[in-house]
Design a protein around this motif. Sequence first.
Motif, PDB file in Angstrom:
ATOM      1  N   ILE A   1       0.840  -1.209   0.000  1.00 53.96           N
ATOM      2  CA  ILE A   1       0.000   0.000   0.000  1.00 53.96           C
ATOM      3  C   ILE A   1       0.870   1.252   0.000  1.00 53.96           C
ATOM      4  O   ILE A   1       0.620   2.224  -0.719  1.00 53.96           O
ATOM      5  CB  ILE A   1      -0.957  -0.009   1.211  1.00 53.96           C
ATOM      6  CG1 ILE A   1      -2.046  -1.061   0.994  1.00 53.96           C
ATOM      7  CG2 ILE A   1      -1.587   1.362   1.418  1.00 53.96           C
ATOM      8  CD1 ILE A   1      -2.884  -1.340   2.230  1.00 53.96           C
ATOM      9  N   SER A   2       1.926   1.225   0.808  1.00 53.14           N
ATOM     10  CA  SER A   2       2.847   2.365   0.870  1.00 53.14           C
ATOM     11  C   SER A   2       3.526   2.601  -0.475  1.00 53.14           C
ATOM     12  O   SER A   2       3.648   3.741  -0.951  1.00 53.14           O
ATOM     13  CB  SER A   2       3.889   2.114   1.951  1.00 53.14           C
ATOM     14  OG  SER A   2       4.807   3.168   2.016  1.00 53.14           O
ATOM     15  N   LYS A   3       3.969   1.508  -1.106  1.00 56.00           N
ATOM     16  CA  LYS A   3       4.612   1.625  -2.420  1.00 56.00           C
ATOM     17  C   LYS A   3       3.642   2.186  -3.457  1.00 56.00           C
ATOM     18  O   LYS A   3       4.006   3.029  -4.287  1.00 56.00           O
ATOM     19  CB  LYS A   3       5.124   0.254  -2.881  1.00 56.00           C
ATOM     20  CG  LYS A   3       6.380  -0.215  -2.179  1.00 56.00           C
ATOM     21  CD  LYS A   3       6.845  -1.564  -2.718  1.00 56.00           C
ATOM     22  CE  LYS A   3       8.137  -2.023  -2.051  1.00 56.00           C
ATOM     23  NZ  LYS A   3       8.573  -3.339  -2.568  1.00 56.00           N
ATOM     24  N   ILE A   4       2.385   1.705  -3.419  1.00 54.43           N
ATOM     25  CA  ILE A   4       1.380   2.174  -4.382  1.00 54.43           C
ATOM     26  C   ILE A   4       1.100   3.665  -4.193  1.00 54.43           C
ATOM     27  O   ILE A   4       0.980   4.411  -5.171  1.00 54.43           O
ATOM     28  CB  ILE A   4       0.087   1.341  -4.233  1.00 54.43           C
ATOM     29  CG1 ILE A   4       0.318  -0.073  -4.775  1.00 54.43           C
ATOM     30  CG2 ILE A   4      -1.083   2.004  -4.965  1.00 54.43           C
ATOM     31  CD1 ILE A   4      -0.782  -1.058  -4.441  1.00 54.43           C
ATOM     32  N   GLU A   5       1.036   4.106  -2.936  1.00 55.66           N
ATOM     33  CA  GLU A   5       0.793   5.537  -2.673  1.00 55.66           C
ATOM     34  C   GLU A   5       1.948   6.385  -3.193  1.00 55.66           C
ATOM     35  O   GLU A   5       1.739   7.466  -3.745  1.00 55.66           O
ATOM     36  CB  GLU A   5       0.598   5.770  -1.167  1.00 55.66           C
ATOM     37  CG  GLU A   5      -0.706   5.233  -0.611  1.00 55.66           C
ATOM     38  CD  GLU A   5      -1.935   5.781  -1.329  1.00 55.66           C
ATOM     39  OE1 GLU A   5      -1.972   7.004  -1.583  1.00 55.66           O
ATOM     40  OE2 GLU A   5      -2.848   4.991  -1.646  1.00 55.66           O
ATOM     41  N   ASN A   6       3.175   5.892  -3.030  1.00 59.05           N
ATOM     42  CA  ASN A   6       4.342   6.614  -3.553  1.00 59.05           C
ATOM     43  C   ASN A   6       4.302   6.696  -5.068  1.00 59.05           C
ATOM     44  O   ASN A   6       4.618   7.739  -5.665  1.00 59.05           O
ATOM     45  CB  ASN A   6       5.642   5.933  -3.110  1.00 59.05           C
ATOM     46  CG  ASN A   6       5.962   6.188  -1.651  1.00 59.05           C
ATOM     47  OD1 ASN A   6       5.528   7.189  -1.089  1.00 59.05           O
ATOM     48  ND2 ASN A   6       6.710   5.291  -1.028  1.00 59.05           N
TER      49      ASN A   6
ATOM     50  N   LYS B   1       1.607   6.591  -6.909  1.00 57.91           N
ATOM     51  CA  LYS B   1       0.528   7.525  -7.256  1.00 57.91           C
ATOM     52  C   LYS B   1       1.003   8.967  -7.152  1.00 57.91           C
ATOM     53  O   LYS B   1       0.690   9.797  -8.014  1.00 57.91           O
ATOM     54  CB  LYS B   1      -0.675   7.302  -6.328  1.00 57.91           C
ATOM     55  CG  LYS B   1      -1.500   6.072  -6.649  1.00 57.91           C
ATOM     56  CD  LYS B   1      -2.673   5.963  -5.677  1.00 57.91           C
ATOM     57  CE  LYS B   1      -3.540   4.753  -5.984  1.00 57.91           C
ATOM     58  NZ  LYS B   1      -4.659   4.616  -5.019  1.00 57.91           N
ATOM     59  N   ASP B   2       1.759   9.270  -6.080  1.00 56.16           N
ATOM     60  CA  ASP B   2       2.288  10.622  -5.896  1.00 56.16           C
ATOM     61  C   ASP B   2       3.237  11.000  -7.034  1.00 56.16           C
ATOM     62  O   ASP B   2       3.162  12.104  -7.586  1.00 56.16           O
ATOM     63  CB  ASP B   2       3.024  10.736  -4.561  1.00 56.16           C
ATOM     64  CG  ASP B   2       2.072  10.740  -3.368  1.00 56.16           C
ATOM     65  OD1 ASP B   2       0.869  10.971  -3.573  1.00 56.16           O
ATOM     66  OD2 ASP B   2       2.546  10.497  -2.238  1.00 56.16           O
TER      67      ASP B   2
ATOM     68  N   ILE C   1       2.266  13.813 -14.265  1.00 52.63           N
ATOM     69  CA  ILE C   1       1.102  14.278 -15.030  1.00 52.63           C
ATOM     70  C   ILE C   1       1.004  15.799 -14.970  1.00 52.63           C
ATOM     71  O   ILE C   1       0.739  16.455 -15.979  1.00 52.63           O
ATOM     72  CB  ILE C   1      -0.200  13.622 -14.506  1.00 52.63           C
ATOM     73  CG1 ILE C   1      -0.220  12.138 -14.882  1.00 52.63           C
ATOM     74  CG2 ILE C   1      -1.432  14.326 -15.084  1.00 52.63           C
ATOM     75  CD1 ILE C   1      -1.363  11.363 -14.257  1.00 52.63           C
ATOM     76  N   ASP C   2       1.256  16.372 -13.786  1.00 53.47           N
ATOM     77  CA  ASP C   2       1.240  17.830 -13.630  1.00 53.47           C
ATOM     78  C   ASP C   2       2.309  18.478 -14.506  1.00 53.47           C
ATOM     79  O   ASP C   2       2.072  19.521 -15.130  1.00 53.47           O
ATOM     80  CB  ASP C   2       1.462  18.225 -12.163  1.00 53.47           C
ATOM     81  CG  ASP C   2       0.255  17.904 -11.295  1.00 53.47           C
ATOM     82  OD1 ASP C   2      -0.831  17.649 -11.852  1.00 53.47           O
ATOM     83  OD2 ASP C   2       0.412  17.889 -10.052  1.00 53.47           O
ATOM     84  N   ARG C   3       3.495  17.866 -14.546  1.00 55.86           N
ATOM     85  CA  ARG C   3       4.578  18.387 -15.401  1.00 55.86           C
ATOM     86  C   ARG C   3       4.196  18.320 -16.867  1.00 55.86           C
ATOM     87  O   ARG C   3       4.430  19.267 -17.627  1.00 55.86           O
ATOM     88  CB  ARG C   3       5.864  17.584 -15.169  1.00 55.86           C
ATOM     89  CG  ARG C   3       6.592  17.896 -13.875  1.00 55.86           C
ATOM     90  CD  ARG C   3       7.938  17.196 -13.841  1.00 55.86           C
ATOM     91  NE  ARG C   3       8.811  17.705 -14.874  1.00 55.86           N
ATOM     92  CZ  ARG C   3       9.718  16.978 -15.538  1.00 55.86           C
ATOM     93  NH1 ARG C   3       9.850  15.694 -15.275  1.00 55.86           N
ATOM     94  NH2 ARG C   3      10.485  17.524 -16.451  1.00 55.86           N
ATOM     95  N   LEU C   4       3.598  17.207 -17.270  1.00 49.43           N
ATOM     96  CA  LEU C   4       3.169  17.035 -18.656  1.00 49.43           C
ATOM     97  C   LEU C   4       2.132  18.083 -19.031  1.00 49.43           C
ATOM     98  O   LEU C   4       2.214  18.691 -20.109  1.00 49.43           O
ATOM     99  CB  LEU C   4       2.596  15.629 -18.857  1.00 49.43           C
ATOM    100  CG  LEU C   4       2.013  15.327 -20.250  1.00 49.43           C
ATOM    101  CD1 LEU C   4       3.084  15.446 -21.332  1.00 49.43           C
ATOM    102  CD2 LEU C   4       1.377  13.943 -20.261  1.00 49.43           C
ATOM    103  N   GLU C   5       1.180  18.317 -18.137  1.00 50.34           N
ATOM    104  CA  GLU C   5       0.138  19.310 -18.407  1.00 50.34           C
ATOM    105  C   GLU C   5       0.722  20.707 -18.553  1.00 50.34           C
ATOM    106  O   GLU C   5       0.263  21.500 -19.374  1.00 50.34           O
ATOM    107  CB  GLU C   5      -0.917  19.277 -17.297  1.00 50.34           C
ATOM    108  CG  GLU C   5      -1.802  18.038 -17.355  1.00 50.34           C
ATOM    109  CD  GLU C   5      -2.795  17.971 -16.215  1.00 50.34           C
ATOM    110  OE1 GLU C   5      -2.708  18.810 -15.284  1.00 50.34           O
ATOM    111  OE2 GLU C   5      -3.668  17.077 -16.242  1.00 50.34           O
TER     112      GLU C   5
END
Length: 202
Positions: free
Chosen positions: A16-21, A23-24, A30-34
């Motif tokens: 779960i911790s790895k998945i959250e990282n 996702k972050d 995605i923000d950089r791409l936008e």
Amino acid sequence: PAWVNQFQFQTESTLISKIENIKDKLKKEIDRLEEWQEYKLILSSSNEILRISLIKLFENFFLQKIDPEDALKEDFKIQDKDNKILCVVEVKGTNKGIKREFINQVDSHRERNNLPSSVLGVLIINNQMNICSIEKRLETSIPIEHVRHAKLLNVLIIRTIDLLFLMKYLEDKNAKNEFEHKIINKGGGWLQANENGYEIVS
């Protein structure tokens, strides 16, 4: 049922911790791409949207300090760290080509701000907006008599298509230094750019 998840294996917690990282990290990418995709808005906008897009572009890519306040909404100024004005910018979006009067408006803009002609005036123009092709937009041109007039008035014409190709050329270089110490200091004319670089045509 959800209540069974009150019990958790250590492996679950780790995953779960790895998945959250992940996702972050994904959100940041995605923000950089936008942000990069938003730069291209200058090819399809005019008026206040074009002005705001250009301000963000100069702040984020060229790392310039912007004074956005002006009597006319489509104008802004670029300053150095001591608030000295490096250049005044006039923004235009049009379905037509570049007119002599647009260059004269930059000169008038400079005068309204009580600045000498030695301060560079910049005309950033999204010209011939009805052309919906990168290649064909790049093929548009500026009449040589307008380029000479711009040189005479110390006005630098930058088409939005040229600005994007300039950015592409400077992606792995020091864009701030290039803009402040090379582009601004070359004076008026036409900043023409393509895949191979740029030149100031005068």
